[in-house]
Design a protein around this motif. Structure first.
Motif, PDB file in Angstrom:
ATOM      1  N   CYS A 275      12.585 -53.447 -20.367  1.00 51.89           N
ATOM      2  CA  CYS A 275      11.925 -53.306 -19.260  1.00 51.89           C
ATOM      3  C   CYS A 275      11.987 -52.296 -18.712  1.00 51.89           C
ATOM      4  CB  CYS A 275      11.847 -54.428 -18.578  1.00 51.89           C
ATOM      5  SG  CYS A 275      12.096 -56.204 -18.800  1.00 51.89           S
ATOM      6  N   HIS A 276      11.130 -51.671 -18.073  1.00 51.84           N
ATOM      7  CA  HIS A 276      11.192 -50.071 -17.572  1.00 51.84           C
ATOM      8  C   HIS A 276      11.109 -50.772 -16.510  1.00 51.84           C
ATOM      9  CE1 HIS A 276       8.773 -47.666 -20.456  1.00 51.84           C
ATOM     10  NE2 HIS A 276       9.832 -48.167 -21.476  1.00 51.84           N
ATOM     11  N   GLU A 277      13.112 -50.041 -15.373  1.00 56.43           N
ATOM     12  CA  GLU A 277      12.782 -51.054 -13.934  1.00 56.43           C
ATOM     13  C   GLU A 277      12.156 -50.604 -12.848  1.00 56.43           C
ATOM     14  OE1 GLU A 277      16.657 -51.590 -10.952  1.00 56.43           O
ATOM     15  OE2 GLU A 277      16.993 -51.032 -13.224  1.00 56.43           O
ATOM     16  N   ASP A 278      11.321 -49.217 -12.995  1.00 54.99           N
ATOM     17  CA  ASP A 278      10.579 -48.652 -12.395  1.00 54.99           C
ATOM     18  C   ASP A 278       9.381 -49.637 -12.060  1.00 54.99           C
ATOM     19  OD1 ASP A 278       9.892 -48.159 -15.066  1.00 54.99           O
ATOM     20  OD2 ASP A 278       8.795 -45.764 -13.661  1.00 54.99           O
ATOM     21  N   ALA A 279       8.641 -49.504 -13.107  1.00 55.05           N
ATOM     22  CA  ALA A 279       7.012 -50.845 -13.416  1.00 55.05           C
ATOM     23  C   ALA A 279       8.014 -51.969 -12.640  1.00 55.05           C
ATOM     24  CB  ALA A 279       6.917 -50.333 -14.830  1.00 55.05           C
ATOM     25  N   VAL A 280       8.467 -52.636 -13.314  1.00 53.34           N
ATOM     26  CA  VAL A 280       8.739 -53.792 -12.883  1.00 53.34           C
ATOM     27  C   VAL A 280       9.308 -53.730 -11.331  1.00 53.34           C
ATOM     28  CG1 VAL A 280      10.645 -55.564 -12.979  1.00 53.34           C
ATOM     29  CG2 VAL A 280      10.568 -54.617 -15.113  1.00 53.34           C
ATOM     30  N   ARG A 281       9.448 -52.967 -10.867  1.00 58.97           N
ATOM     31  CA  ARG A 281       9.575 -53.180  -9.026  1.00 58.97           C
ATOM     32  C   ARG A 281       8.468 -52.625  -8.044  1.00 58.97           C
ATOM     33  NH1 ARG A 281      14.177 -53.317  -5.179  1.00 58.97           N
ATOM     34  NH2 ARG A 281      15.415 -53.463  -7.675  1.00 58.97           N
ATOM     35  N   PHE A 282       7.383 -51.974  -9.152  1.00 56.22           N
ATOM     36  CA  PHE A 282       6.770 -51.611  -8.581  1.00 56.22           C
ATOM     37  C   PHE A 282       5.838 -52.888  -9.045  1.00 56.22           C
ATOM     38  CE2 PHE A 282       1.921 -50.520  -9.772  1.00 56.22           C
ATOM     39  CZ  PHE A 282       1.545 -49.900  -8.524  1.00 56.22           C
ATOM     40  N   THR A 283       6.460 -53.713  -9.839  1.00 61.42           N
ATOM     41  CA  THR A 283       5.128 -55.023  -9.773  1.00 61.42           C
ATOM     42  C   THR A 283       5.633 -56.051  -8.901  1.00 61.42           C
ATOM     43  OG1 THR A 283       4.705 -54.792 -12.233  1.00 61.42           O
ATOM     44  CG2 THR A 283       4.287 -57.020 -11.697  1.00 61.42           C
ATOM     45  N   VAL A 284       6.574 -56.240  -9.017  1.00 59.28           N
ATOM     46  CA  VAL A 284       7.029 -56.908  -8.301  1.00 59.28           C
ATOM     47  C   VAL A 284       6.969 -57.482  -6.986  1.00 59.28           C
ATOM     48  CG1 VAL A 284       9.314 -58.377  -7.731  1.00 59.28           C
ATOM     49  CG2 VAL A 284       8.840 -58.101  -9.684  1.00 59.28           C
ATOM     50  N   GLU A 285       7.150 -55.303  -6.090  1.00 56.76           N
ATOM     51  CA  GLU A 285       7.071 -54.783  -4.944  1.00 56.76           C
ATOM     52  C   GLU A 285       5.474 -55.545  -3.880  1.00 56.76           C
ATOM     53  OE1 GLU A 285       8.055 -51.337  -4.478  1.00 56.76           O
ATOM     54  OE2 GLU A 285      10.855 -51.913  -4.376  1.00 56.76           O
ATOM     55  N   ASN A 286       4.401 -55.729  -5.270  1.00 60.53           N
ATOM     56  CA  ASN A 286       2.873 -55.523  -4.615  1.00 60.53           C
ATOM     57  C   ASN A 286       2.762 -57.034  -5.302  1.00 60.53           C
ATOM     58  OD1 ASN A 286       1.789 -52.808  -4.028  1.00 60.53           O
ATOM     59  ND2 ASN A 286       3.578 -52.410  -5.371  1.00 60.53           N
ATOM     60  N   SER A 287       4.032 -57.801  -5.612  1.00 60.98           N
ATOM     61  CA  SER A 287       3.306 -59.159  -5.572  1.00 60.98           C
ATOM     62  C   SER A 287       2.694 -60.062  -4.531  1.00 60.98           C
ATOM     63  CB  SER A 287       4.455 -59.969  -6.058  1.00 60.98           C
ATOM     64  OG  SER A 287       5.805 -59.780  -5.518  1.00 60.98           O
ATOM     65  N   LYS A 288       2.753 -59.849  -3.318  1.00 65.28           N
ATOM     66  CA  LYS A 288       2.954 -60.731  -1.920  1.00 65.28           C
ATOM     67  C   LYS A 288       1.556 -60.626  -1.900  1.00 65.28           C
ATOM     68  CE  LYS A 288       3.936 -63.001   2.036  1.00 65.28           C
ATOM     69  NZ  LYS A 288       5.248 -62.882   3.537  1.00 65.28           N
ATOM     70  N   ALA A 289       1.040 -58.710  -2.031  1.00 65.75           N
ATOM     71  CA  ALA A 289       0.165 -58.645  -1.603  1.00 65.75           C
ATOM     72  C   ALA A 289      -1.517 -58.934  -2.342  1.00 65.75           C
ATOM     73  CB  ALA A 289       0.110 -56.449  -1.221  1.00 65.75           C
ATOM     74  N   ALA A 290      -0.798 -58.983  -3.604  1.00 65.81           N
ATOM     75  CA  ALA A 290      -1.995 -59.253  -4.855  1.00 65.81           C
ATOM     76  C   ALA A 290      -2.097 -61.000  -5.082  1.00 65.81           C
ATOM     77  CB  ALA A 290      -1.105 -59.739  -6.110  1.00 65.81           C
ATOM     78  N   ILE A 291      -0.909 -61.948  -4.754  1.00 69.18           N
ATOM     79  CA  ILE A 291      -1.640 -63.023  -4.108  1.00 69.18           C
ATOM     80  C   ILE A 291      -2.420 -63.422  -2.973  1.00 69.18           C
ATOM     81  CG2 ILE A 291      -0.040 -65.107  -3.359  1.00 69.18           C
ATOM     82  CD1 ILE A 291       0.305 -64.485  -6.496  1.00 69.18           C
ATOM     83  N   GLU A 292      -1.890 -62.759  -1.941  1.00 67.96           N
ATOM     84  CA  GLU A 292      -2.997 -62.771  -0.779  1.00 67.96           C
ATOM     85  C   GLU A 292      -3.918 -62.127  -0.729  1.00 67.96           C
ATOM     86  OE1 GLU A 292      -0.422 -60.007   2.416  1.00 67.96           O
ATOM     87  OE2 GLU A 292       0.597 -61.830   2.286  1.00 67.96           O
ATOM     88  N   TRP A 293      -4.199 -61.116  -1.638  1.00 64.47           N
ATOM     89  CA  TRP A 293      -6.094 -61.048  -2.040  1.00 64.47           C
ATOM     90  C   TRP A 293      -6.660 -61.876  -2.731  1.00 64.47           C
ATOM     91  CZ3 TRP A 293      -8.745 -59.935  -6.457  1.00 64.47           C
ATOM     92  CH2 TRP A 293      -9.533 -58.684  -6.526  1.00 64.47           C
ATOM     93  N   LEU A 294      -6.060 -62.213  -3.734  1.00 62.83           N
ATOM     94  CA  LEU A 294      -6.791 -63.550  -4.498  1.00 62.83           C
ATOM     95  C   LEU A 294      -7.009 -64.596  -3.840  1.00 62.83           C
ATOM     96  CD1 LEU A 294      -4.707 -63.786  -7.658  1.00 62.83           C
ATOM     97  CD2 LEU A 294      -6.774 -63.111  -7.422  1.00 62.83           C
ATOM     98  N   ILE A 295      -6.110 -64.791  -2.629  1.00 66.63           N
ATOM     99  CA  ILE A 295      -6.363 -66.016  -1.372  1.00 66.63           C
ATOM    100  C   ILE A 295      -7.610 -65.599  -0.175  1.00 66.63           C
ATOM    101  CG2 ILE A 295      -4.956 -67.402   0.816  1.00 66.63           C
ATOM    102  CD1 ILE A 295      -2.719 -67.176  -0.838  1.00 66.63           C
ATOM    103  N   GLN A 296      -7.503 -64.123   0.064  1.00 67.96           N
ATOM    104  CA  GLN A 296      -8.544 -63.991   0.211  1.00 67.96           C
ATOM    105  C   GLN A 296     -10.108 -64.066  -0.560  1.00 67.96           C
ATOM    106  OE1 GLN A 296      -7.773 -59.579   1.702  1.00 67.96           O
ATOM    107  NE2 GLN A 296      -6.008 -60.291   2.970  1.00 67.96           N
TER     108      GLN A 296
END
Length: 545
Positions: A81-102
């Motif tokens: 895994c590329h740690e920068d890509a993993v961290r970028f994805t996980v750091e944006n995970s909550k916002a992604a879920i909130e957008w789907l709920i919206q």
């Protein structure tokens, strides 16, 4: 849009090839500022997203943390895994879920509570999988489709199959740029030109390259093949995730038998009724997915049988009906009563971990061409995708690509002309049986030689077969009018070659790539990156004549 004698010509700001979670998320993220075309090979609700049973991994609980999710993903990825890509994805995970709920996605809540129910899956150290019962993909996809239908700036083209990307000289640099795609309107039997400032590939994975797959027929690696032909690098194509138990029946194309059966005591048996997992792993049927898949594959090859059997008939009928109503009902459709008899199963290709090389904004090597979702290689999954990170990747990278596109869209000009599709020297095929035969041969030798367990000898055989097959396909493509089946066959052959080449280059066993000739893991973890001869990032001398 305007008409010519031979075809139609469409003009949009952004062309999105693919209508799954990634493609529709990107389209919706652009809809207020750009005119977007979305291409669907068949219907808009067909594709892998709709069939996703699991959920979406995200850090939503106070007991969980970004660092924990990142760590779990890195471990599952077996050092690639590329740690920068993993961290970028996980750091944006909550916002992604909130957008789907919206958008209106109805995720399952705790009984009698306003809190969302979170479950835990293999590889995860916390409960972080938000879901909609056992049909999260359908809930997400149907909601996104409803939202897209309300957007006047989004035009959806069903039964449109991309053939090739269009590249032209870029007036602002010495390189080529992507300006659109040739697209088959399969109902009108005509190839049209779709021109756009930006093109986004969101066509999903390539699991249809294997004989048995959990994916729908559309998963033929179209985006990966088109990007490769246009000069983009691909990476880690040797890592194909296989699900251990897919229903084996001639009329059941892609029905998975949930791992929960084994969790509740189901046994794996050989055709003679003998259990085989206890002698292969101390955890027996509860061993990890990759170990169970390799064990089944080994027994099928050793015995020359078509399948093995998953047996839960020793449990009471009431227990089975209560815990597995969907599996029971689906198997009954094929005349299999799981309360009385075992289920025939085989491993099935499930997910393509490699793909088109992109950065955190989804940009490929070709200017103005993006790739998102399973089509892309972001570095998130490494050598083995962790459960429920895939839908998360679709949302996060679609939104990231949309932000990058919006930032530069006004500065991109549209070429005054675009090369037209020329089929004046081809004719209608009178032997489509060639396509079906080649399709079947390709998927069978990929399953036998480049499947769950590989050897140098098997890969050599596959290399020989794919060269012969590609020669036949190229000749056929040059002489006959294109069809959906021919386009998919051509793309599958390209992807098969990329998988075989990547597997050849990896002299170790790591994650989803297991070689009997190289059973140990190398101390140095490296990606397998393939570079096409027409690599798009090279300077292209533009003729001024």
């Amino acid at each position: 849009m305007w008409n010519t004698e031979m075809n139609k010509h469409y003009l949009h700001d952004v062309l999105v090839v693919g209508s799954g979670a990634a493609g529709l998320t990107l389209a919706l993220s652009l809809a207020q500022h750009a005119k977007v075309a979305v291409l669907c090979k068949t219907l808009v609700n067909h594709g892998s997203t709709w069939f996703a049973q699991g959920g979406i991994a995200a850090v939503l609980d106070n007991q969980d943390s970004i660092d924990a999710h990142v760590s779990d993903t890195l471990i599952a990825g077996a050092g690639l895994c590329h740690e920068d890509a993993v961290r970028f994805t996980v750091e944006n995970s909550k916002a992604a879920i909130e957008w789907l709920i919206q958008q209106g996605v109805m995720f399952t809540r705790e009984s009698g509570s306003a809190d969302y129910h979170l479950t835990q899956e293999g590889g995860h150290s916390h409960r972080r999988i938000i879901h909609s019962a056992d049909a999260t993909g359908q809930a997400v996809h149907s909601t996104l489709i409803e939202q897209v239908q309300q957007q006047p700036n989004i035009e959806v083209f069903e039964h449109h199959v991309a053939v090739n990307l269009i590249t032209q000289a870029d007036t602002n640099s010495r390189k080529l740029r992507c300006t659109g795609a040739y697209v088959l309107d399969s109902q009108a039997d005509r190839v049209d030109v779709f021109q756009a400032k930006v093109v986004v590939l969101a066509t999903g994975g390539a699991s249809k390259v294997y004989l048995y797959t959990s994916n729908p027929d559309s998963a033929s690696g179209d985006g990966i093949a088109m990007a490769w032909r246009a000069g983009c690098r691909v990476a880690n194509m040797e890592f194909n995730q296989f699900h251990p138990t897919c229903l084996y029946h001639p009329k059941a194309k892609n029905f998975l038998i949930t791992e929960a059966l084994r969790g509740e005591g189901a046994y794996l048996r050989l055709p003679n009724g003998e259990r085989f997992m206890p002698r292969l792993d101390e955890r027996a049927e509860l061993a990890p997915r990759d170990i169970v898949a390799r064990a089944i594959d080994h027994e099928i090859k050793r015995l020359g049988c078509d399948c093995v059997y998953l047996d839960i008939s020793h449990k009471s009928p009431d227990f089975i009906s209560e815990h597995f109503p969907t599996v029971k009902a689906r198997c009954l459709e094929f005349g299999i009563d799981i309360t009385k008899e075992p289920i025939p199963v085989v491993p099935a290709a499930h997910y393509t971990c490699g793909g088109v090389v992109v950065d955190n904004a989804g940009r490929t090597d070709l200017k103005h061409l993006y790739a998102i979702g399973e089509t892309s290689f972001t570095g998130l999954h490494g050598a083995n995708r962790m459960a429920s990170n895939s839908l998360l990747e679709c949302i996060v990278y679609a939104q990231s690509a949309a932000r990058d596109i919006l930032h530069k869209l006004e500065q991109i000009d549209v070429p005054e002309t675009s090369p037209q599709w020329d089929d004046s020297r081809v004719r209608n095929s009178d032997e489509d049986v060639v396509i079906s035969h080649n399709w079947d041969e390709l998927r069978r030798f990929m399953w036998d030689y480049v499947g769950i367990v590989r050897t140098h000898k098997r890969l050599e055989r596959a290399t020989h077969r794919i060269k012969l097959l590609q020669k036949e396909i190229a000749e056929y493509y040059s002489n006959y009018k294109v069809s959906s089946d021919l386009i998919e066959l051509r793309n599958l052959a390209t992807v098969a070659e990329l998988i075989i080449r990547s597997a050849h280059e990896r002299k170790e066993s790591r994650g989803l790539h297991y070689s009997l000739d190289y059973p140990d893991k190398s101390p140095i973890a490296r990606d397998t990156i393939l570079v096409p001869t027409n690599f798009a990032s090279q300077d292209i001398i533009v003729s001024k004549s």
